[in-house]
Design an enzyme around this catalytic site. Structure first.
Site, PDB file in Angstrom:
ATOM      1  N   GLU A  92       0.823  -1.203   0.000  1.00  7.82           N
ATOM      2  CA  GLU A  92       0.000   0.000   0.000  1.00  7.82           C
ATOM      3  C   GLU A  92       0.859   1.255   0.000  1.00  7.82           C
ATOM      4  O   GLU A  92       1.955   1.268   0.565  1.00  7.82           O
ATOM      5  CB  GLU A  92      -0.909   0.029   1.235  1.00  7.82           C
ATOM      6  CG  GLU A  92      -1.943  -1.061   1.256  1.00  7.82           C
ATOM      7  CD  GLU A  92      -2.807  -1.008   2.511  1.00  7.82           C
ATOM      8  OE1 GLU A  92      -3.240   0.108   2.873  1.00  7.82           O
ATOM      9  OE2 GLU A  92      -3.030  -2.064   3.109  1.00  7.82           O
ATOM     10  N   CYS A 105       3.371   8.291   1.555  1.00  4.08           N
ATOM     11  CA  CYS A 105       3.744   7.293   2.556  1.00  4.08           C
ATOM     12  C   CYS A 105       3.901   5.970   1.816  1.00  4.08           C
ATOM     13  O   CYS A 105       2.952   5.499   1.174  1.00  4.08           O
ATOM     14  CB  CYS A 105       2.668   7.191   3.638  1.00  4.08           C
ATOM     15  SG  CYS A 105       3.032   5.962   4.915  1.00  4.08           S
ATOM     16  N   CYS A 112       4.796  -7.593   7.687  1.00  2.00           N
ATOM     17  CA  CYS A 112       5.737  -7.131   8.710  1.00  2.00           C
ATOM     18  C   CYS A 112       5.856  -8.187   9.797  1.00  2.00           C
ATOM     19  O   CYS A 112       4.864  -8.809  10.185  1.00  2.00           O
ATOM     20  CB  CYS A 112       5.244  -5.810   9.310  1.00  2.00           C
ATOM     21  SG  CYS A 112       6.371  -5.097  10.535  1.00  2.00           S
ATOM     22  N   CYS A 116       3.504  -5.481  16.194  1.00  2.00           N
ATOM     23  CA  CYS A 116       2.909  -4.430  17.025  1.00  2.00           C
ATOM     24  C   CYS A 116       1.383  -4.600  17.036  1.00  2.00           C
ATOM     25  O   CYS A 116       0.752  -4.709  15.992  1.00  2.00           O
ATOM     26  CB  CYS A 116       3.281  -3.056  16.487  1.00  2.00           C
ATOM     27  SG  CYS A 116       5.069  -2.752  16.462  1.00  2.00           S
ATOM     28  N   CYS A 119      -1.214  -2.295  14.953  1.00  2.00           N
ATOM     29  CA  CYS A 119      -0.923  -2.055  13.543  1.00  2.00           C
ATOM     30  C   CYS A 119      -1.526  -3.133  12.650  1.00  2.00           C
ATOM     31  O   CYS A 119      -1.346  -4.332  12.899  1.00  2.00           O
ATOM     32  CB  CYS A 119       0.588  -1.996  13.336  1.00  2.00           C
ATOM     33  SG  CYS A 119       1.081  -1.658  11.638  1.00  2.00           S
ATOM     34  N   GLY A 159       5.491  -2.677   6.672  1.00  2.00           N
ATOM     35  CA  GLY A 159       6.843  -3.183   6.881  1.00  2.00           C
ATOM     36  C   GLY A 159       7.663  -2.374   7.863  1.00  2.00           C
ATOM     37  O   GLY A 159       7.319  -1.250   8.235  1.00  2.00           O
ATOM     38  N   GLU A 160       8.783  -2.958   8.293  1.00  2.00           N
ATOM     39  CA  GLU A 160       9.768  -2.312   9.158  1.00  2.00           C
ATOM     40  C   GLU A 160      10.997  -1.986   8.314  1.00  2.00           C
ATOM     41  O   GLU A 160      11.758  -2.883   7.918  1.00  2.00           O
ATOM     42  CB  GLU A 160      10.138  -3.241  10.321  1.00  2.00           C
ATOM     43  CG  GLU A 160      11.427  -2.903  11.066  1.00  2.00           C
ATOM     44  CD  GLU A 160      11.517  -1.474  11.563  1.00  2.00           C
ATOM     45  OE1 GLU A 160      12.530  -0.801  11.263  1.00  2.00           O
ATOM     46  OE2 GLU A 160      10.577  -1.016  12.251  1.00  2.00           O
ATOM     47  N   SER A 191      10.809   5.570   9.290  1.00  2.00           N
ATOM     48  CA  SER A 191      10.263   5.211  10.595  1.00  2.00           C
ATOM     49  C   SER A 191      10.701   3.808  10.986  1.00  2.00           C
ATOM     50  O   SER A 191      10.735   2.899  10.153  1.00  2.00           O
ATOM     51  CB  SER A 191       8.738   5.282  10.552  1.00  2.00           C
ATOM     52  OG  SER A 191       8.177   4.855  11.780  1.00  2.00           O
ATOM     53  N   SER A 214       9.174   4.800  16.476  1.00  2.00           N
ATOM     54  CA  SER A 214       7.868   4.391  16.999  1.00  2.00           C
ATOM     55  C   SER A 214       8.053   3.959  18.446  1.00  2.00           C
ATOM     56  O   SER A 214       8.454   2.824  18.723  1.00  2.00           O
ATOM     57  CB  SER A 214       7.308   3.244  16.153  1.00  2.00           C
ATOM     58  OG  SER A 214       7.050   3.677  14.842  1.00  2.00           O
ATOM     59  N   LEU A 215       7.751   4.851  19.365  1.00  2.00           N
ATOM     60  CA  LEU A 215       7.995   4.581  20.792  1.00  2.00           C
ATOM     61  C   LEU A 215       6.744   4.016  21.460  1.00  2.00           C
ATOM     62  O   LEU A 215       6.750   2.902  21.980  1.00  2.00           O
ATOM     63  CB  LEU A 215       8.449   5.868  21.480  1.00  2.00           C
ATOM     64  CG  LEU A 215       8.940   5.731  22.922  1.00  2.00           C
ATOM     65  CD1 LEU A 215      10.117   4.772  23.023  1.00  2.00           C
ATOM     66  CD2 LEU A 215       9.316   7.101  23.488  1.00  2.00           C
ATOM     67  N   HIS A 216       5.685   4.795  21.542  1.00  2.00           N
ATOM     68  CA  HIS A 216       4.343   4.340  21.913  1.00  2.00           C
ATOM     69  C   HIS A 216       4.169   3.857  23.349  1.00  2.00           C
ATOM     70  O   HIS A 216       3.094   3.368  23.708  1.00  2.00           O
ATOM     71  CB  HIS A 216       3.869   3.231  20.964  1.00  2.00           C
ATOM     72  CG  HIS A 216       3.989   3.587  19.516  1.00  2.00           C
ATOM     73  ND1 HIS A 216       3.505   4.771  19.000  1.00  2.00           N
ATOM     74  CD2 HIS A 216       4.555   2.920  18.477  1.00  2.00           C
ATOM     75  CE1 HIS A 216       3.759   4.810  17.688  1.00  2.00           C
ATOM     76  NE2 HIS A 216       4.395   3.711  17.345  1.00  2.00           N
ATOM     77  N   ASN A 290      -5.611   4.293  15.450  1.00  2.00           N
ATOM     78  CA  ASN A 290      -6.655   3.887  14.519  1.00  2.00           C
ATOM     79  C   ASN A 290      -7.418   2.708  15.109  1.00  2.00           C
ATOM     80  O   ASN A 290      -6.815   1.792  15.686  1.00  2.00           O
ATOM     81  CB  ASN A 290      -6.043   3.476  13.176  1.00  2.00           C
ATOM     82  CG  ASN A 290      -5.613   4.677  12.357  1.00  2.00           C
ATOM     83  OD1 ASN A 290      -6.418   5.498  11.965  1.00  2.00           O
ATOM     84  ND2 ASN A 290      -4.313   4.773  12.111  1.00  2.00           N
ATOM     85  N   CYS A 333      -1.958   2.531   6.960  1.00  2.00           N
ATOM     86  CA  CYS A 333      -1.321   1.478   6.192  1.00  2.00           C
ATOM     87  C   CYS A 333      -1.660   0.089   6.726  1.00  2.00           C
ATOM     88  O   CYS A 333      -1.675  -0.148   7.920  1.00  2.00           O
ATOM     89  CB  CYS A 333       0.200   1.682   6.195  1.00  2.00           C
ATOM     90  SG  CYS A 333       0.683   3.123   5.242  1.00  2.00           S
TER      91      CYS A 333
END
Length: 340
Positions: A92, A105, A112, A116, A119, A159-160, A191, A214-216, A290, A333
C-alpha cells in the site's frame, strides 16, 4: 534466469553493468535518467541505440508496478493505493496533499514481522522484503497517476524499514540522486520500531534524513505488551541509540507516540515521556490510535489528547497531534491489504 530490475541498481552499479554489456559508460547515465523520468518500456528511450535496447529487453526490466485499486478521500483528497507487485503480492501507498506539495507514505516490505498490536500491517506476518526498485517505484507509479511531482517521502507504510536495511540504503541513494528523482534527504523520513544496531549503522552513514522512532510507551512493561521488539531492544537501549544518532548526524529525531485509551495516555505517561526524552534533540508526534478491527484499541477523547500534549510542551518537549487524513478511506497502512 530472472531479469534484473534496473531500478534496483544505483547509478554506479548500472555503469558497471553497461560496461559489462560492452557498451560505453555514458550510456548508463542516459538509461538512469530515462527510468526515473517514468518511461514504461525501452522503446521510449529514444537516444539509446536499438542494439542496446534489445540487450536491455533480453536481460533487464524497468520494473513497473500496477495499481490494483485506488480510493480518493472526499474529505481531503488523500489517495490510497493498493499496488500489485510482479509476484502478485500487494503493498500500500498513500498520497497526501499539503500546502507545501505532495507527500507520499510508502511501504518497505510485504507484510511485517514486528507484531505491534495496534498495527494492521503485521496481521499476517512478513512475506518478503521489497527491493530498492520496488520501494522507489511506488513514488514513480503514483506520480504518473496524479501527473504531479512528489516532494516529500515518508516510509511509514507496510513493513519495518530497518529490517530491510540494505535496500533502504540503496533506495535513499537513488531517490536523492540529482539524475533520478532528486528528492532531498531532508524531505525523507524513515520510521522504525527500534532495531537498535541498525540505528547505529544508519547514524554512521550520516544521511540527512529524518529518523522517526515508533515509541508508543513510557515503560518496558507496556511496550513489551504492545510492541514485541521491546523484549530485545528495551527503551533504555533504544534511547541510547537515538542519542548516538543525534550526536552523529545533528538531525532532530521524531518520536511517534500512538495514544491508546486507558493504555498509555494517562497524564502520568506524559510526565514519564517528558523525563525519558529530556535532553534529546527531538519532536513528539502524537497519534490517536486507529480503530483497527480485532485490536480492541480505541483513541481517547480530544480533551485527553490535548492535555497529554500540553504536559509535554510544559516540560520543554515540542509536540504536535497528527492530523488525521483519509479517514473515510481507511488510509492507515495495512488496512486495505489485510482485506485481501
Amino acid at each position: 534466469m530472472d531479469k534484473i530490475n534496473l531500478k534496483d541498481l544505483t547509478l554506479e552499479e548500472l555503469q558497471d553493468y553497461i560496461i559489462n554489456l560492452g557498451e560505453p559508460k555514458f550510456r548508463a547515465l542516459q538509461i538512469y535518467k530515462w527510468i526515473y523520468s517514468g518511461v514504461r518500456n525501452f522503446e521510449e528511450m529514444t537516444n539509446i541505440s536499438k542494439t542496446l535496447r534489445d540487450k536491455l529487453k533480453s536481460n533487464t526490466t524497468i520494473g513497473n508496478l500496477a495499481i490494483n485499486k485506488k480510493f480518493i478521500s472526499t474529505l481531503d483528497g488523500t489517495r490510497r493505493y493498493l499496488i500489485q507487485l510482479s509476484d502478485n503480492n500487494y503493498i500500500e501507498s498513500v498520497l497526501m496533499k499539503y500546502k507545501h506539495g505532495y507527500s507520499i507514505c510508502i511501504s518497505s516490505q510485504v507484510g511485517c514481522a514486528m507484531g505491534c498490536k495496534f498495527c494492521a500491517s503485521t496481521k499476517n506476518g512478513k512475506i518478503r522484503n521489497l527491493s530498492a526498485g520496488e520501494i522507489i517505484d511506488q513514488i514513480i507509479t503514483v506520480e504518473r497517476d496524479v501527473g504531479e511531482r512528489i516532494s516529500n517521502v515518508v516510509m511509514m507504510g507496510v513493513g519495518e524499514p530497518l529490517d530491510n536495511f540494505d535496500n533502504i540504503v540503496k533506495f535513499i541513494k537513488n531517490v536523492n540522486n540529482p539524475n533520478g528523482l532528486n528528492i532531498g534527504q531532508r524531505h525523507i523520513t524513515i520510521s522504525t520500531c527500534g532495531i537498535v544496531e541498525r540505528i547505529y549503522e544508519l547514524a554512521d552513514l550520516n544521511f540527512q534524513i529524518t529518523l522517526a522512532i515508533s515509541l508508543h510507551a513510557t515503560n518496558d512493561e507496556t511496550r513489551n505488551d504492545i510492541m514485541p521488539v521491546n523484549k530485545k531492544y528495551n527503551i533504555l537501549k533504544l534511547l541510547e541509540a537515538c542519542k548516538y544518532y543525534v550526536n552523529k548526524t545533528g538531525r532532530r529525531i521524531t518520536f511517534e507516540y500512538t495514544l491508546i485509551n486507558k493504555k498509555n495516555d494517562y497524564t502520568q505517561n506524559a510526565e514519564e515521556l517528558s523525563n525519558l526524552l529530556k535532553g534529546i534533540l527531538c519532536h513528539v508526534n502524537l497519534i490517536p490510535v486507529n480503530s483497527v478491527y480485532g485490536t480492541g484499541f480505541v483513541p481517547g477523547s480530544e480533551r485527553n489528547i490535548r492535555e497529554f500534549q500540553n504536559i509535554l510542551e510544559k516540560n520543554g518537549i515540542p509536540a504536535t497531534v497528527r492530523r488525521e487524513m483519509g479517514s473515510d478511506i481507511s488510509a492507515a497502512c495495512g488496512q486495505l491489504r489485510s482485506q485481501i
